[in-house]
Scaffold this motif. Structure first.
Motif, PDB file in Angstrom:
ATOM      1  N   LYS A 251       0.896  -1.230  -0.076  1.00 16.25           N
ATOM      2  CA  LYS A 251       0.258   0.088  -0.180  1.00 16.25           C
ATOM      3  C   LYS A 251       0.772   1.350   0.145  1.00 16.25           C
ATOM      4  N   ASP A 252       2.009   1.143   0.420  1.00 15.91           N
ATOM      5  CA  ASP A 252       2.768   2.664   0.675  1.00 15.91           C
ATOM      6  C   ASP A 252       4.180   2.488  -0.007  1.00 15.91           C
ATOM      7  N   THR A 253       4.310   1.758  -1.132  1.00 15.37           N
ATOM      8  CA  THR A 253       5.589   1.536  -1.556  1.00 15.37           C
ATOM      9  C   THR A 253       5.870   2.938  -2.564  1.00 15.37           C
ATOM     10  N   LYS A 254       7.162   3.091  -2.829  1.00 18.23           N
ATOM     11  CA  LYS A 254       7.739   4.127  -3.309  1.00 18.23           C
ATOM     12  C   LYS A 254       6.968   4.392  -5.107  1.00 18.23           C
ATOM     13  N   ARG A 255       7.000   3.302  -5.539  1.00 17.85           N
ATOM     14  CA  ARG A 255       6.512   3.313  -6.859  1.00 17.85           C
ATOM     15  C   ARG A 255       5.367   2.409  -7.073  1.00 17.85           C
ATOM     16  N   LYS A 256       4.477   2.171  -8.268  1.00 17.32           N
ATOM     17  CA  LYS A 256       3.488   1.349  -8.449  1.00 17.32           C
ATOM     18  C   LYS A 256       3.534   0.614  -9.714  1.00 17.32           C
ATOM     19  N   ASP A 257       4.718   0.753 -10.340  1.00 10.61           N
ATOM     20  CA  ASP A 257       4.642   0.069 -11.850  1.00 10.61           C
ATOM     21  C   ASP A 257       5.841  -1.024 -11.654  1.00 10.61           C
ATOM     22  N   PHE A 258       5.984  -2.097 -12.463  1.00 12.09           N
ATOM     23  CA  PHE A 258       6.798  -2.921 -12.460  1.00 12.09           C
ATOM     24  C   PHE A 258       6.926  -3.759 -13.794  1.00 12.09           C
ATOM     25  N   ILE A 259       8.007  -4.050 -14.361  1.00  3.83           N
ATOM     26  CA  ILE A 259       7.891  -4.596 -15.380  1.00  3.83           C
ATOM     27  C   ILE A 259       8.284  -6.084 -15.426  1.00  3.83           C
ATOM     28  N   GLN A 276       1.327  -3.433 -13.924  1.00  4.14           N
ATOM     29  CA  GLN A 276       1.969  -4.280 -14.601  1.00  4.14           C
ATOM     30  C   GLN A 276       2.460  -3.646 -16.097  1.00  4.14           C
ATOM     31  N   VAL A 277       3.762  -3.732 -16.398  1.00  2.00           N
ATOM     32  CA  VAL A 277       4.221  -3.192 -17.622  1.00  2.00           C
ATOM     33  C   VAL A 277       4.857  -4.855 -18.304  1.00  2.00           C
ATOM     34  N   PRO A 278       4.278  -5.363 -19.063  1.00  2.23           N
ATOM     35  CA  PRO A 278       4.973  -6.566 -19.766  1.00  2.23           C
ATOM     36  C   PRO A 278       5.837  -6.173 -20.825  1.00  2.23           C
ATOM     37  N   ILE A 279       6.624  -7.083 -20.930  1.00  2.00           N
ATOM     38  CA  ILE A 279       7.585  -7.035 -22.044  1.00  2.00           C
ATOM     39  C   ILE A 279       7.027  -7.685 -23.241  1.00  2.00           C
ATOM     40  N   LEU A 358       5.539 -11.318  -2.973  1.00  2.00           N
ATOM     41  CA  LEU A 358       5.362 -10.272  -2.154  1.00  2.00           C
ATOM     42  C   LEU A 358       6.575  -9.531  -1.756  1.00  2.00           C
ATOM     43  N   GLU A 359       7.710 -10.389  -1.333  1.00  2.00           N
ATOM     44  CA  GLU A 359       8.880  -9.737  -1.030  1.00  2.00           C
ATOM     45  C   GLU A 359       9.594  -9.168  -2.348  1.00  2.00           C
ATOM     46  N   ALA A 360       9.499  -9.935  -3.353  1.00  3.51           N
ATOM     47  CA  ALA A 360      10.234  -9.463  -4.423  1.00  3.51           C
ATOM     48  C   ALA A 360       9.534  -8.200  -4.887  1.00  3.51           C
ATOM     49  N   LEU A 361       8.173  -7.980  -4.982  1.00  2.00           N
ATOM     50  CA  LEU A 361       7.630  -6.698  -5.363  1.00  2.00           C
ATOM     51  C   LEU A 361       7.998  -5.621  -4.491  1.00  2.00           C
ATOM     52  N   LYS A 362       7.834  -5.820  -3.034  1.00  2.00           N
ATOM     53  CA  LYS A 362       8.287  -4.830  -2.046  1.00  2.00           C
ATOM     54  C   LYS A 362       9.570  -4.279  -2.383  1.00  2.00           C
ATOM     55  N   SER A 363      10.518  -5.329  -2.545  1.00  2.00           N
ATOM     56  CA  SER A 363      11.937  -4.665  -2.787  1.00  2.00           C
ATOM     57  C   SER A 363      12.047  -4.140  -4.001  1.00  2.00           C
ATOM     58  N   ALA A 364      11.280  -4.443  -5.275  1.00  2.00           N
ATOM     59  CA  ALA A 364      11.436  -3.610  -6.487  1.00  2.00           C
ATOM     60  C   ALA A 364      10.994  -2.342  -6.335  1.00  2.00           C
ATOM     61  N   LEU A 365       9.756  -2.157  -5.802  1.00  2.00           N
ATOM     62  CA  LEU A 365       8.854  -1.097  -5.854  1.00  2.00           C
ATOM     63  C   LEU A 365       9.229  -0.090  -4.720  1.00  2.00           C
ATOM     64  N   ASN A 366      10.318  -0.298  -3.983  1.00  2.00           N
ATOM     65  CA  ASN A 366      10.730   0.470  -3.029  1.00  2.00           C
ATOM     66  C   ASN A 366      12.215   0.971  -2.987  1.00  2.00           C
ATOM     67  N   GLU A 367      12.813   0.500  -4.359  1.00  2.00           N
ATOM     68  CA  GLU A 367      14.093   0.923  -4.728  1.00  2.00           C
ATOM     69  C   GLU A 367      14.147   2.344  -5.051  1.00  2.00           C
TER      70      GLU A 367
END
Length: 367
Positions: A251-259, A276-279, A358-367
């Motif tokens: 809910k409070d991640t720095k970004r909301k988009d992931f590839i 979601q930004v799919p290749i 979930l952990e992978a998303l939290k890590s990527a969205l808070n970089e």
């Protein structure tokens, strides 16, 4: 991808049905209907025997096994480590399906072979259950892309026709481009039919699939309905806890988009306010165009993306290429379409892998 059932499989099934009098000895008195929720209803099966259930692939196995407990023999048709988009049933698989009491599958276009199987077993006592029946199924991303290629082909064809007056060579180029567009359009029609089947990656939709499976099992073996309900309630509580963990964690991640390399996470993204930004599209084998690769690289640089997600069971080469281009890292976001040997060695299941996601998303969205 085109899914085909070999003629041998169909002929083998036909022979089995004739030999068995078009019936299953364990479920000879059952019949199949569909209730309002989309789950199968059936008359009671003999109390002396466990339900013999075949399921399509891993998530459906996990949901069914948790509802059935020890009251059914549940077996996945698609083996561990096999990408389900690549699989089609053999003659032996067809024989096992025909001998089962129940076939449970995800639906929404995920199992491209199911329609032909259902047609082949029509009139038999096999109970069939589409776990995603009644869910709000989203349109996928491939149709627009395929149609775009198709329009490009039509446009090139028209250019070629126009160039015919100037030379046959230009016309042939237009015809060739037109055929490429038609080919792209045809390939799309054999993937998911424009639908996104990955509902199991949203815990709230997984709960609905569990409920559909519970209703089907209770209808097939009503003497165990309370047991199935108890088992389902226990598993639904775990899924509700998982849903809450995703809500709290994202809910409070720095970004909301992931590839992502594969457009499998649309339902998850929608549930938790992500993009979601799919290749590439819904099929993990789909190769992105050079133009789309360029757009993804541009997006990643503009938005300072530091993680490109790839998945298990397929090559990570596309994600690796983009990650190297932008100086990012590649990491796993697992669509849970099947367990790997590593997953099994770590005793991971659906819940465990979802928590890894979930952990992978939290890590990527808070970089």
């Amino acid at each position: 991808m085109k899914f085909r059932i070999h003629h041998l499989a169909i002929l083998s099934l036909s022979a089995l049905l004739i030999a068995a009098g078009c019936g299953n000895n364990n479920a000879s008195n059952s019949s199949t209907t569909t209730n309002a929720s989309g789950a199968a209803e059936a008359t009671a099966l003999p109390e002396s025997s466990k339900l013999n259930i075949k399921v399509s692939f891993y998530p459906i196995y996990e949901f069914t096994k948790n509802v059935a407990g020890d009251l059914a023999d549940v077996e996945a048709l698609i083996p561990a480590g096999i990408e389900p988009h690549d699989w089609e049933p053999t003659a032996q698989d067809m024989a096992e399906i025909s001998d089962a009491d129940m076939l449970i599958y995800n639906g929404a276009g995920m199992e491209g072979w199911v329609d032909q199987v259902l047609e082949s077993v029509s009139g038999t006592p096999l109970i069939t259950v589409e776990a995603s029946k009644g869910l709000d199924i989203m349109e996928g991303t491939e149709e627009e892309e395929a149609d775009h290629h198709h329009e490009e082909g039509e446009h090139a064809h028209e250019d070629g026709e126009h160039a015919h007056e100037e030379g046959e060579h230009a016309h042939e180029e237009g015809e060739h481009a037109h055929e490429e567009g038609e080919h792209a359009h045809e390939e799309h029609s054999h993937d998911h039919g424009g639908l996104d089947p990955h509902v199991w990656l949203n815990p709230t939709l997984a709960i609905q699939e569990v409920r559909n499976i519970e209703a089907a099992l209770a209808a097939a073996a009503p003497e165990h309905a309370e047991d199935f309900k108890t088992n389902a309630e226990a598993y639904v509580a775990k899924l509700e806890q998982l849903d809450q963990e995703f809500k709290d964690g994202l809910k409070d991640t720095k970004r909301k988009d992931f590839i992502t390399q594969h457009a499998a996470f649309g339902y998850l993204a929608k549930q938790y306010g992500l993009t979601q930004v799919p290749i590439a599209g819904l099929s993990p084998e789909q190769e992105p165009s050079a133009a789309n690769m360029s757009k993804i690289v541009e997006f990643a640089k503009e938005h300072k993306v530091k993680t490109i997600f790839f998945e298990t069971l397929v090559s990570s080469s596309v994600a690796d290429t983009i990650a190297k281009e932008i100086g990012a890292k590649a990491a796993v976001l697992n669509p849970i379409e099947g367990l790997t040997e590593e997953d099994r060695s770590q005793n991971l299941d659906y819940l465990g892998i979802m928590r890894q996601n979930l952990e992978a998303l939290k890590s990527a969205l808070n970089e």
